[in-house]
Design an enzyme around this catalytic site. Structure first.
Site, mmCIF file in Angstrom:
data_model
loop_
_atom_site.group_PDB
_atom_site.id
_atom_site.type_symbol
_atom_site.label_atom_id
_atom_site.label_comp_id
_atom_site.label_asym_id
_atom_site.label_seq_id
_atom_site.Cartn_x
_atom_site.Cartn_y
_atom_site.Cartn_z
ATOM 1 N N GLU A 40 0.836 -1.200 0.000
ATOM 2 C CA GLU A 40 0.000 0.000 0.000
ATOM 3 C C GLU A 40 0.872 1.253 0.000
ATOM 4 O O GLU A 40 0.586 2.232 -0.701
ATOM 5 C CB GLU A 40 -0.916 0.027 1.234
ATOM 6 N N ALA A 76 14.001 -41.571 -12.183
ATOM 7 C CA ALA A 76 15.349 -41.943 -12.636
ATOM 8 C C ALA A 76 15.330 -43.402 -13.093
ATOM 9 O O ALA A 76 14.402 -44.155 -12.778
ATOM 10 C CB ALA A 76 16.364 -41.778 -11.505
ATOM 11 N N SER A 81 19.165 -39.554 -14.167
ATOM 12 C CA SER A 81 17.920 -38.784 -14.219
ATOM 13 C C SER A 81 18.020 -37.595 -15.168
ATOM 14 O O SER A 81 17.128 -36.756 -15.199
ATOM 15 C CB SER A 81 17.557 -38.302 -12.809
ATOM 16 N N GLU A 140 11.984 -30.767 -3.204
ATOM 17 C CA GLU A 140 12.348 -31.243 -4.538
ATOM 18 C C GLU A 140 12.762 -32.713 -4.560
ATOM 19 O O GLU A 140 13.312 -33.180 -5.556
ATOM 20 C CB GLU A 140 13.477 -30.372 -5.115
#
Lengths: 317, 317
Positions: free
Chosen positions: B46, B157, B163, B246
């Protein structure tokens, strides 16, 4: 032609030993005849459509998904002959017949009788609808669909084997409809023992379209089942142009390893199992690069909570 | 309000310890001020928007994704006060501030100063954009996104651990953008050893938005990493409202088992690995029925050859 291809789909899983052809006859903008190859292969689509059209076939245009046959058969008349005699003015053909007994001669006969012929209209779409016949002619084996009902993490069951249910009712009904469109269904011994699947079509009105049941086994098959010792043997199956492989993981892997899967039907439920049984076993992949560029997404739709994705195997032209 | 929410997304992953608020000031149909909470939480959205609007704020309408604050802070002014003093005529608020120090008092102050106030406009969408702040206020922990790059059969993988790569460039770039929108990234020890992931943001212009790096380990963390002994400990992390997990499979499973995953980011490549490493380990599921009705698909898009699907955890109201 799109309508003719839709008609051809009605015969899929029923028409062997003949291809599931569709035929539409149009005169003055109105459909006067429709046909698809019937159970067991006769009558042919064209014969059925001409029979419906009767005298209105004269001067009409016929749309047919496969070149009308022109080889003599004890089982019925030659369609190219039937069309010429009915006075059809124009024949639009999707796919030239790869069967060497016709292979252009059907179109040739029509042209010789003064009929206008176009060939190759929506040939790709027609080939997809008759893929079993096409693969039988080109690779000498049925078209193979691998069907799997998977969780988001690729499992087909809990570690203890429990698999009822992963997908919901709409997905399972769709899978039953797919069964009806195949000549035969194949599972592995583990799936037979674990699930004792009936592998029939449990949809109202389609109960009589339950396909033949095959078991991938080096031993004998129980009553009502036929034994297939290894994936390559499917080439020798009579009257099977469309085969659906329903698992389990080792059977799916055996067909993938042999590169005998043309189409993947993946019914994916929005659930996570985590550490469950994988849907596909070892396919002998040693290099990730080799896994790419093999599959193309050709259809995707929502079925209740689940998502169906259809992938087709990319093969050289 | 949609534009204000889009502005709020710019501060996601940067604004802690303050919520990533967005603010838009409109006068006579034209935007005269835009703001989003800046790095480290100041200035507030703001304050920034009013500063841009200057005199044009007088008589204008302000759209703000969270109720303007009304508690005293040594770090800056109270936004409800700023707005009143700037002469804003109307304030449209998405979400009432769950922080007990404001919780309705900001709106009350504005109304007391004769300003027209609407609250609850697109509250759901605003809550999603500020989900880390909302969960921090309601559940006392950060919002957790689990990101996985998967094959069609749910592998991350090959069996030997290879992978690179499952997903393509577009998917990986999108994942980097998602990293930039999180305050911290967490992986397990196996992933750290196998992939030695840098876990930074490798997108031009966003390099300085690389999040903090956390390691799920009972031992010590290497330099540049912070150790988290178990998933529940994330509640104690300062300045982490949005956390991205992850992997690998055990870490994903640990967070799912603790029901600490709010959002799944599944990047799915059109490849089959077959017998590879599963993306998610054992989550302790013993009954398939319990796996259902937990996840809702909220976004799906194609990223090159890959498909991104976003699922959100359904939680009771």
């Amino acid at each position: 032609m799109e309508a003719a291809i839709a008609l051809s789909e009605r015969g899929r899983g029923l028409s062997t030993p003949n291809p599931n052809v569709g035929c539409l006859i149009v005169r003055d903008g109105a459909v006067v005849g429709r046909g698809w190859t019937q159970k067991g292969g006769r009558p042919h689509a064209e014969a059925q459509a001409l029979d419906e059209a009767q005298d209105q076939a004269r001067g009409a245009t016929a749309y047919v998904t496969l070149e009308p046959c022109f080889h003599l058969s004890a089982r019925g008349p030659r369609c190219a002959d039937l069309m010429a005699r009915a006075g059809v003015a124009r024949v639009v053909i999707a796919l030239r017949d790869p069967d060497p007994r016709t292979d252009g001669q059907g179109a040739g006969h029509l042209r010789a009788r003064g009929i206008q012929v176009e060939m190759g209209v929506m040939a790709k779409e027609a080939a997809a609808a008759m893929r079993g016949f096409v693969l039988r002619q080109t690779l000498g084996r049925p078209a193979v669909t691998l069907k799997l009902g998977l969780s988001l993490d690729g499992c087909i069951a809990l570690r203890d084997g429990a698999s009822r249910w992963i997908t919901g009712e709409a997905a399972r009904a769709h899978a039953h409809l797919e069964r009806a469109r195949h000549d035969a269904i194949l599972v592995g011994g583990g799936t037979l023992r674990a699930d004792a699947p009936r592998l029939d079509v449990r949809l109202p009105g389609l109960e009589d379209r339950s396909p033949r049941r095959l078991l991938l086994t080096r031993g004998d098959a129980p009553e009502g089942w036929e034994a297939v010792a290894q994936p390559e043997e499917i080439a020798a199956l009579n009257h099977v142009d469309h085969l659906m492989v329903e698992g389990g993981a080792s059977t799916a892997a055996a067909f993938l390893r042999a590169d005998l899967v043309d189409r993947l039907l993946l019914y994916r439920a929005p659930i996570i199992i985590g550490g469950g049984l994988a849907g596909i076993g070892d396919i002998g992949l040693s290099d990730l690069a080799q896994a790419h560029h093999r599959w193309t997404l050709t259809d995707a739709r929502q079925l209740g909570d689940d998502r169906l994705e259809v992938y087709e195997r990319r093969r050289g032209a």
